[in-house]
Scaffold this motif. Structure first.
Motif, PDB file in Angstrom:
ATOM      1  N   PRO A   1      -7.120   4.388   2.130  1.00 26.92           N
ATOM      2  CA  PRO A   1      -6.454   4.995   3.102  1.00 26.92           C
ATOM      3  C   PRO A   1      -5.079   4.191   3.311  1.00 26.92           C
ATOM      4  O   PRO A   1      -5.121   2.884   3.053  1.00 26.92           O
ATOM      5  CB  PRO A   1      -7.126   4.951   4.284  1.00 26.92           C
ATOM      6  CG  PRO A   1      -8.738   4.888   3.719  1.00 26.92           C
ATOM      7  CD  PRO A   1      -8.644   4.169   2.498  1.00 26.92           C
ATOM      8  N   VAL A   2      -4.014   4.745   3.401  1.00 29.05           N
ATOM      9  CA  VAL A   2      -2.740   4.115   3.713  1.00 29.05           C
ATOM     10  C   VAL A   2      -2.160   4.378   5.074  1.00 29.05           C
ATOM     11  O   VAL A   2      -2.030   5.522   5.191  1.00 29.05           O
ATOM     12  CB  VAL A   2      -1.687   4.265   2.814  1.00 29.05           C
ATOM     13  CG1 VAL A   2      -0.389   3.692   2.922  1.00 29.05           C
ATOM     14  CG2 VAL A   2      -2.178   3.783   1.107  1.00 29.05           C
ATOM     15  N   ASP A   3      -2.094   3.402   6.137  1.00 33.50           N
ATOM     16  CA  ASP A   3      -1.703   3.904   7.494  1.00 33.50           C
ATOM     17  C   ASP A   3       0.186   3.368   7.405  1.00 33.50           C
ATOM     18  O   ASP A   3       0.487   2.243   7.325  1.00 33.50           O
ATOM     19  CB  ASP A   3      -2.241   2.734   8.194  1.00 33.50           C
ATOM     20  CG  ASP A   3      -1.662   3.269   9.775  1.00 33.50           C
ATOM     21  OD1 ASP A   3      -0.825   4.150  10.020  1.00 33.50           O
ATOM     22  OD2 ASP A   3      -2.059   2.176  10.520  1.00 33.50           O
ATOM     23  N   LEU A   4       0.740   4.606   7.401  1.00 29.72           N
ATOM     24  CA  LEU A   4       2.134   4.571   7.644  1.00 29.72           C
ATOM     25  C   LEU A   4       2.613   4.566   9.083  1.00 29.72           C
ATOM     26  O   LEU A   4       3.851   4.945   9.329  1.00 29.72           O
ATOM     27  CB  LEU A   4       2.800   5.660   6.902  1.00 29.72           C
ATOM     28  CG  LEU A   4       2.670   5.622   5.190  1.00 29.72           C
ATOM     29  CD1 LEU A   4       3.064   6.815   4.353  1.00 29.72           C
ATOM     30  CD2 LEU A   4       2.881   4.253   4.728  1.00 29.72           C
ATOM     31  N   THR A   5       1.986   4.179  10.147  1.00 25.76           N
ATOM     32  CA  THR A   5       2.182   4.017  11.323  1.00 25.76           C
ATOM     33  C   THR A   5       3.223   2.951  11.443  1.00 25.76           C
ATOM     34  O   THR A   5       2.665   1.646  11.360  1.00 25.76           O
ATOM     35  CB  THR A   5       1.068   4.063  12.423  1.00 25.76           C
ATOM     36  OG1 THR A   5       0.271   4.991  12.301  1.00 25.76           O
ATOM     37  CG2 THR A   5       1.668   3.890  13.777  1.00 25.76           C
TER      38      THR A   5
ATOM     39  N   SER B   1       0.724  -1.298   0.027  1.00 19.29           N
ATOM     40  CA  SER B   1       0.138   0.125   0.023  1.00 19.29           C
ATOM     41  C   SER B   1       0.972   1.254  -0.125  1.00 19.29           C
ATOM     42  O   SER B   1       1.776   1.629   1.055  1.00 19.29           O
ATOM     43  CB  SER B   1      -0.804   0.154   1.081  1.00 19.29           C
ATOM     44  OG  SER B   1      -1.836  -1.213   1.120  1.00 19.29           O
ATOM     45  N   ILE B   2       0.800   2.009  -1.135  1.00 16.67           N
ATOM     46  CA  ILE B   2       1.684   3.130  -1.491  1.00 16.67           C
ATOM     47  C   ILE B   2       0.990   4.371  -1.218  1.00 16.67           C
ATOM     48  O   ILE B   2      -0.121   4.602  -1.826  1.00 16.67           O
ATOM     49  CB  ILE B   2       2.378   2.849  -2.736  1.00 16.67           C
ATOM     50  CG1 ILE B   2       3.048   1.689  -2.895  1.00 16.67           C
ATOM     51  CG2 ILE B   2       3.515   3.921  -2.966  1.00 16.67           C
ATOM     52  CD1 ILE B   2       2.263   0.768  -3.765  1.00 16.67           C
ATOM     53  N   ASP B   3       1.597   5.245  -0.407  1.00 15.67           N
ATOM     54  CA  ASP B   3       1.270   6.692  -0.482  1.00 15.67           C
ATOM     55  C   ASP B   3       2.273   7.337  -1.152  1.00 15.67           C
ATOM     56  O   ASP B   3       3.308   7.620  -0.792  1.00 15.67           O
ATOM     57  CB  ASP B   3       1.270   7.147   1.254  1.00 15.67           C
ATOM     58  CG  ASP B   3       0.413   8.615   1.153  1.00 15.67           C
ATOM     59  OD1 ASP B   3       0.759   9.527   0.374  1.00 15.67           O
ATOM     60  OD2 ASP B   3      -0.028   8.914   2.124  1.00 15.67           O
ATOM     61  N   PHE B   4       1.728   8.066  -2.395  1.00 17.84           N
ATOM     62  CA  PHE B   4       2.839   8.703  -3.167  1.00 17.84           C
ATOM     63  C   PHE B   4       3.284  10.002  -2.643  1.00 17.84           C
ATOM     64  O   PHE B   4       4.354  10.469  -2.878  1.00 17.84           O
ATOM     65  CB  PHE B   4       2.289   8.958  -4.659  1.00 17.84           C
ATOM     66  CG  PHE B   4       2.199   7.438  -5.432  1.00 17.84           C
ATOM     67  CD1 PHE B   4       3.358   6.943  -5.835  1.00 17.84           C
ATOM     68  CD2 PHE B   4       1.010   6.965  -5.410  1.00 17.84           C
ATOM     69  CE1 PHE B   4       3.627   5.688  -6.521  1.00 17.84           C
ATOM     70  CE2 PHE B   4       1.107   5.411  -6.050  1.00 17.84           C
ATOM     71  CZ  PHE B   4       2.058   5.279  -6.677  1.00 17.84           C
ATOM     72  N   GLU B   5       2.470  10.618  -2.079  1.00 16.97           N
ATOM     73  CA  GLU B   5       2.928  11.889  -1.544  1.00 16.97           C
ATOM     74  C   GLU B   5       3.580  11.981  -0.428  1.00 16.97           C
ATOM     75  O   GLU B   5       4.735  12.726  -0.252  1.00 16.97           O
ATOM     76  CB  GLU B   5       1.434  13.041  -1.024  1.00 16.97           C
ATOM     77  CG  GLU B   5       0.701  13.373  -2.489  1.00 16.97           C
ATOM     78  CD  GLU B   5      -0.550  14.004  -2.128  1.00 16.97           C
ATOM     79  OE1 GLU B   5      -1.041  14.247  -1.106  1.00 16.97           O
ATOM     80  OE2 GLU B   5      -1.216  14.561  -3.446  1.00 16.97           O
ATOM     81  N   ALA B   6       3.468  10.917   0.482  1.00 19.57           N
ATOM     82  CA  ALA B   6       4.216  10.796   1.711  1.00 19.57           C
ATOM     83  C   ALA B   6       5.550   9.913   1.260  1.00 19.57           C
ATOM     84  O   ALA B   6       6.312   9.817   2.142  1.00 19.57           O
ATOM     85  CB  ALA B   6       3.523   9.929   2.703  1.00 19.57           C
TER      86      ALA B   6
END
Length: 508
Positions: A256-260, A94-99
């Motif tokens: 939603p992508v949780d990067l915690t 699961s990728i968050d491109f902006e983060a």
């Protein structure tokens, strides 16, 4: 370079350069994703590709599938066209491109059939993994490349880097090539086909064994996933064996992508490429084994032997730094003699990483026959990204390799080293152990990586241990002490009694 690494590079032609005006006329100009410092041509090309893939408004992706990833430098046979495989089941990235980060969830387990190879000294059990990786501008470059090796990630970084664009025709097929310089001073090239899809991203990274190593990602079998065009098959290669393969079964957009970071684990860098040059190991120490033999500690173990007219070193491991320490200690212990031979237990990179430094010393490598052609090739590969001692020598020293199959004896009449092939090893096909008959010492690598002292027989016995014991008994070796190249953390002397216990056998 293998044919696979010439993909997109043969039959080069240079047609008329695309311009922003031409792209706009074709209907590929939009204002959705523009970077102020990027050229108009680059913006138009990226915008065209994003639109063709339906990715103009993509902020996150969740990619699901099944496949495998490889452990670089750890195959059972060095000539295998893939790195040591680990299966990836229930894979979700699961990728968050902006983060510029992602969460990777998978069940990682044995990927070889039959199970064999390194990256662990024994059978590989399934392990559930939940990892968070951040690949921002301060992350290691190999970690950033894991982000860049996504079509959408590549295009975003290309804009940030104000990449150049050029047309190429390869095997009759037209591409727009986007190029920018990586943080390691190697170009990163992306190939966009006439449909606007990113078909391939390629660069080079440094590896202390392979040198300038091609790392690429190839995207095929493009499918529509709810309006997003995405490759249903992703493959990566490193130098040139295959490194990664994923059969994509689903892609979800803007979920939603949780990067915690998982509790107690923290974020980490990505798997990146093959290992680098390595950090500073502890200072080398030597232990006198008697009669002109010394054990070199302070990192991976090596043995120095004082023969009549020359030095023999058993194992040239890790990297140039560690090899340099071993060489310096050998010359201190045995001054005014050349190092004629370095014995290589097997071709895994952590055990072969110092061989180039010994070649620079003029030493002959002694290794199993299965490694000869492989070493002859890779020892000539260029090391321009991170030059080492060997690459900077002019003229280049001759690469000298002696091989063995089942047994080889080195002797000057007084000192003797017996080398034996470990039959039945599932760690490496060309595994060698070194036996010192006068000292009753056996040096081995990875076949018996010892744990805590006085450990009982485990509930599940490691087949590596039973196989090593079977080889010692088959060869009728009188062993009092075992020296694992991966030395025990407490520095103790490992006896045969420990191997018998680990193998679940009673000592005769």
């Amino acid at each position: 370079m293998q044919d696979r690494d010439r993909f997109f590079r043969e039959e080069y032609m240079a047609p008329t350069h695309f311009t922003a005006i031409a792209l706009a006329a074709a209907g590929f100009f939009s204002t959705g994703l523009l970077y102020a410092d990027a050229s108009a041509d680059l913006k138009a090309t990226v915008d065209r590709s994003m639109k063709a893939m339906g990715a103009e408004n993509v902020k996150t992706l969740a990619i699901s599938g099944q496949g495998w990833d490889g452990c670089v430098g750890q195959p059972y046979n060095p000539n295998t066209p893939w790195w040591r495989k680990f299966s990836n089941k229930d894979y979700v990235r699961s990728i968050d491109f902006e983060a510029r980060g992602w969460r990777l969830q998978r069940i990682r387990g044995e990927g070889e059939n039959p199970p064999r190879g390194g990256c662990g000294a024994g059978p590989i059990a399934d392990q559930t993994q939940n990892l968070v990786v951040m690949a921002g501008a301060t992350a290691p470059w190999n970690t950033q490349l894991e982000y860049i090796f996504l079509p959408e990630g590549f295009l975003r970084v290309a804009l940030e880097k104000n990449a150049s664009i050029s047309p190429e025709t390869i095997k009759g097929k037209k591409y727009t090539v986007i190029s920018f310089m990586g943080d390691n001073k190697a170009p990163v090239n992306g190939y966009i086909n006439e449909q606007g899809y990113v078909e391939k991203v390629e660069t080079r990274i440094d590896n202390n064994v392979l040198g300038d190593t091609v790392w690429n990602a190839i995207y095929t079998d493009w499918k529509d996933f709810n309006g997003l065009k995405f490759p249903a098959r992703i493959e990566q290669y490193q130098g040139p064996p295959k490194f990664f393969e994923l059969a994509v079964t689903d892609v979800k957009v803007n979920v939603p992508v949780d990067l915690t970071p998982p509790a107690g684990r923290g974020g980490r860098g990505g798997p990146g490429g093959p290992g680098g040059r390595g950090g500073q190991p502890p200072s080398s120490l030597s232990e006198d084994l008697g009669d002109g033999f010394w054990l070199i500690t302070g990192g991976y173990a090596a043995i120095v032997a004082d023969f009549k007219d020359y030095i023999v070193v058993i194992e040239g491991p890790q990297n140039e730094m560690r090899a340099g320490q071993i060489i310096a200690e050998a010359k201190r212990l045995v001054p005014n003699k050349p190092i004629r031979y370095v014995v290589n237990t097997h071709a895994h990179f952590d055990h072969a990483g110092g061989l180039r430094t010994f070649v620079a010393e003029g030493a002959t490598i002694i290794t199993h026959q299965v490694n000869k052609g492989y070493y002859e090739k890779i020892l000539k590969d260029p090391h321009t990204l991170v030059p080492d001692k060997l690459s900077q020598m002019n003229p280049q020293p001759r690469i000298k390799i002696e091989t063995m199959t089942e047994k080889k004896v080195l002797t000057d009449g007084r000192h003797t080293i017996e080398l034996y092939h470990v039959q039945g090893s599932t760690h490496n096909e060309g595994m060698i152990v070194a036996y010192l008959p006068k000292q009753k010492v056996l040096l081995e690598a990875d076949e018996f990586n010892v744990g805590p002292a006085n450990a009982p027989t485990p509930a599940s016995v490691n087949p590596y241990h039973t196989n090593l014991l079977a080889n010692i008994e088959r060869l009728h070796l009188d062993v009092d002490r075992i020296i694992p190249v991966h030395l025990p953390g407490d520095g103790r002397k490992v006896t045969m009694a420990e191997l018998y216990t680990a193998a679940g056998k009673s000592k005769p």
